[in-house]
Design an enzyme around this catalytic site. Sequence first.
Site, PDB file in Angstrom:
ATOM      1  N   ASP A 259       3.962 -11.922  -2.326  1.00 22.33           N
ATOM      2  CA  ASP A 259       2.986 -11.314  -1.610  1.00 22.33           C
ATOM      3  C   ASP A 259       3.331 -11.534  -0.062  1.00 22.33           C
ATOM      4  OD1 ASP A 259       0.721  -9.987  -1.449  1.00 22.33           O
ATOM      5  OD2 ASP A 259      -0.621 -11.706  -1.426  1.00 22.33           O
TER       6      ASP A 259
ATOM      7  N   HIS B  76       8.467  -3.612   1.493  1.00 22.48           N
ATOM      8  CA  HIS B  76       8.943  -3.876   0.188  1.00 22.48           C
ATOM      9  C   HIS B  76      10.664  -3.765   0.137  1.00 22.48           C
ATOM     10  CE1 HIS B  76       4.773  -3.795  -1.053  1.00 22.48           C
ATOM     11  NE2 HIS B  76       4.523  -2.416  -0.972  1.00 22.48           N
TER      12      HIS B  76
ATOM     13  N   LEU C  21      21.136 -18.298 -15.663  1.00 24.27           N
ATOM     14  CA  LEU C  21      19.648 -18.169 -15.249  1.00 24.27           C
ATOM     15  C   LEU C  21      18.912 -16.699 -16.092  1.00 24.27           C
ATOM     16  CD1 LEU C  21      17.123 -18.850 -13.140  1.00 24.27           C
ATOM     17  CD2 LEU C  21      17.882 -16.397 -11.885  1.00 24.27           C
TER      18      LEU C  21
HETATM   19  C1  FPP Z   1       3.218  -7.562  -2.618  1.00 17.63           C
HETATM   20  O1  FPP Z   1       3.214  -7.456  -1.346  1.00 17.63           O
HETATM   21  C2  FPP Z   1       4.336  -7.168  -3.216  1.00 17.63           C
HETATM   22  C3  FPP Z   1       4.336  -6.450  -4.352  1.00 17.63           C
HETATM   23  C4  FPP Z   1       3.076  -5.421  -4.758  1.00 17.63           C
HETATM   24  C5  FPP Z   1       5.591  -5.612  -4.857  1.00 17.63           C
HETATM   25  C6  FPP Z   1       6.660  -6.983  -5.112  1.00 17.63           C
HETATM   26  C7  FPP Z   1       7.973  -6.162  -5.056  1.00 17.63           C
HETATM   27  C8  FPP Z   1       8.793  -6.562  -4.133  1.00 17.63           C
HETATM   28  C9  FPP Z   1       9.041  -7.858  -3.443  1.00 17.63           C
HETATM   29  C10 FPP Z   1      10.122  -5.694  -4.088  1.00 17.63           C
HETATM   30  C11 FPP Z   1      10.986  -5.503  -5.456  1.00 17.63           C
HETATM   31  C12 FPP Z   1      11.028  -6.436  -6.123  1.00 17.63           C
HETATM   32  C13 FPP Z   1      12.176  -6.429  -6.948  1.00 17.63           C
HETATM   33  C14 FPP Z   1      12.029  -7.477  -8.229  1.00 17.63           C
HETATM   34  C15 FPP Z   1      13.163  -5.450  -6.989  1.00 17.63           C
HETATM   35  P1  FPP Z   1       1.976  -6.880  -0.655  1.00 17.63           P
HETATM   36  O2  FPP Z   1       2.425  -5.282  -0.598  1.00 17.63           O
HETATM   37  O3  FPP Z   1       0.922  -6.969  -1.480  1.00 17.63           O
HETATM   38  O4  FPP Z   1       1.677  -7.414   0.772  1.00 17.63           O
HETATM   39  P2  FPP Z   1       0.349  -7.240   1.571  1.00 17.63           P
HETATM   40  O5  FPP Z   1      -0.330  -8.501   0.725  1.00 17.63           O
HETATM   41  O6  FPP Z   1       0.851  -8.046   2.760  1.00 17.63           O
HETATM   42  O7  FPP Z   1      -0.120  -5.905   1.590  1.00 17.63           O
END
Ligand code: FPP
Length: 246
Positions: free
Chosen positions: A20, A37, A131
Site C-alpha cells: 500500500d 504504481h 520460490l
Molecule cells: C496500493 O497502493 C497498491 C495497489 C492497489 C496496487 C498494487 C500494485 C503494485 C504494487 C504494482 C504492480 C504489482 C505487480 C505484482 C506487478 P494505493 O494506490 O492504494 O496507494 P494509496 O493508498 O497511497 O493511494
Amino acid sequence: RYNPSMQATHLPRHVAIVMDGNGRWAEQKNLSRSQGHEQGAQMAVESVRYCGEVGIDVLTLFAFSSENWQRPLQEVNFLMGLFITTLEAQLPELNRQQVQFRVIGDLSQLNQELQDRFKAAQNLTQNNTGLCLNIAANYGGRWDIVNAAKRLASAVSEGKLNPKDIDEACFHQYTCLSDLPEPDLFIRTGGEFRISNFLLWQLAYTEMYVTDVPWPEFTIKELQGAMEAFQQRKRRFGQTDGQLED
Ligand code: FPP
C-alpha cells in the site's frame, strides 16, 4: 546485498504483503498515481528476487483486491496494463530464478489477455523448484471463504462428503493456498492497520508487521527489517511461555 547480521534460521517460510501507499507516495512527489504504481511494480520485482535468494518458500502479494474495481476506470486500466507489461518483461527471469508463479482470486473478471498470460506463466513455471510466488488478483478473503463453502456444499450434494466430516482441516482444503504453509509474516506498507479483505482464513496465526514506509520506498533493507522483527517475535499459538520452553 544480504545483511550478514541477519540470521539465516527462523526465517518466515511464507510472507504475505499488502503493497500500500503507491498513490500517496506519488502525490507527495508531484508524480501521477500511475508513476507510483510503476515504482511499486519495480519494488515487487526486487522483493521476489530477494525472497528467492534468502530461501523464503512462499511470497504472496496483494496486487488487486476485489474492491479496487471502484477506482477511476483510468487507474484500473493502467494497473491491468502494468500487470501485463511487468509479467511480460519479468517472466523469463522469474523462470530462470526457478520461481513458481501462481495467481489467486476470481480471474474470470479480468480481461482475456491478462487471464491468458497468467495461465501461460503458471504453466511455464509449474515444475520450478524455487520460490512460490502467489499474485492475488481480483482476490478477496471473503470471496475465498465463500468459494470454499460453495465447493464444500457441492461435494456434500454430490454425496462425496458427509457434513459430519467438515472440520477446520477439511474446510482448509477448499481455501486458496491450502497446499502451502500458512503465512508466518504479514507485511503492510503505507501505515494503515487493516487487513483489507486479504487472506482472512489464512492469517489466523500470522505475525503482523505494519510500517509507515510507502510501498515504492520499501527497499530490500526495509524487507530485511521486517524479517528481523519477525525473528524477534515469540509465537505461542495459544500456549504459555512455559509450555514453549519444554
Ligand atoms: C496500493 O497502493 C497498491 C495497489 C492497489 C496496487 C498494487 C500494485 C503494485 C504494487 C504494482 C504492480 C504489482 C505487480 C505484482 C506487478 P494505493 O494506490 O492504494 O496507494 P494509496 O493508498 O497511497 O493511494
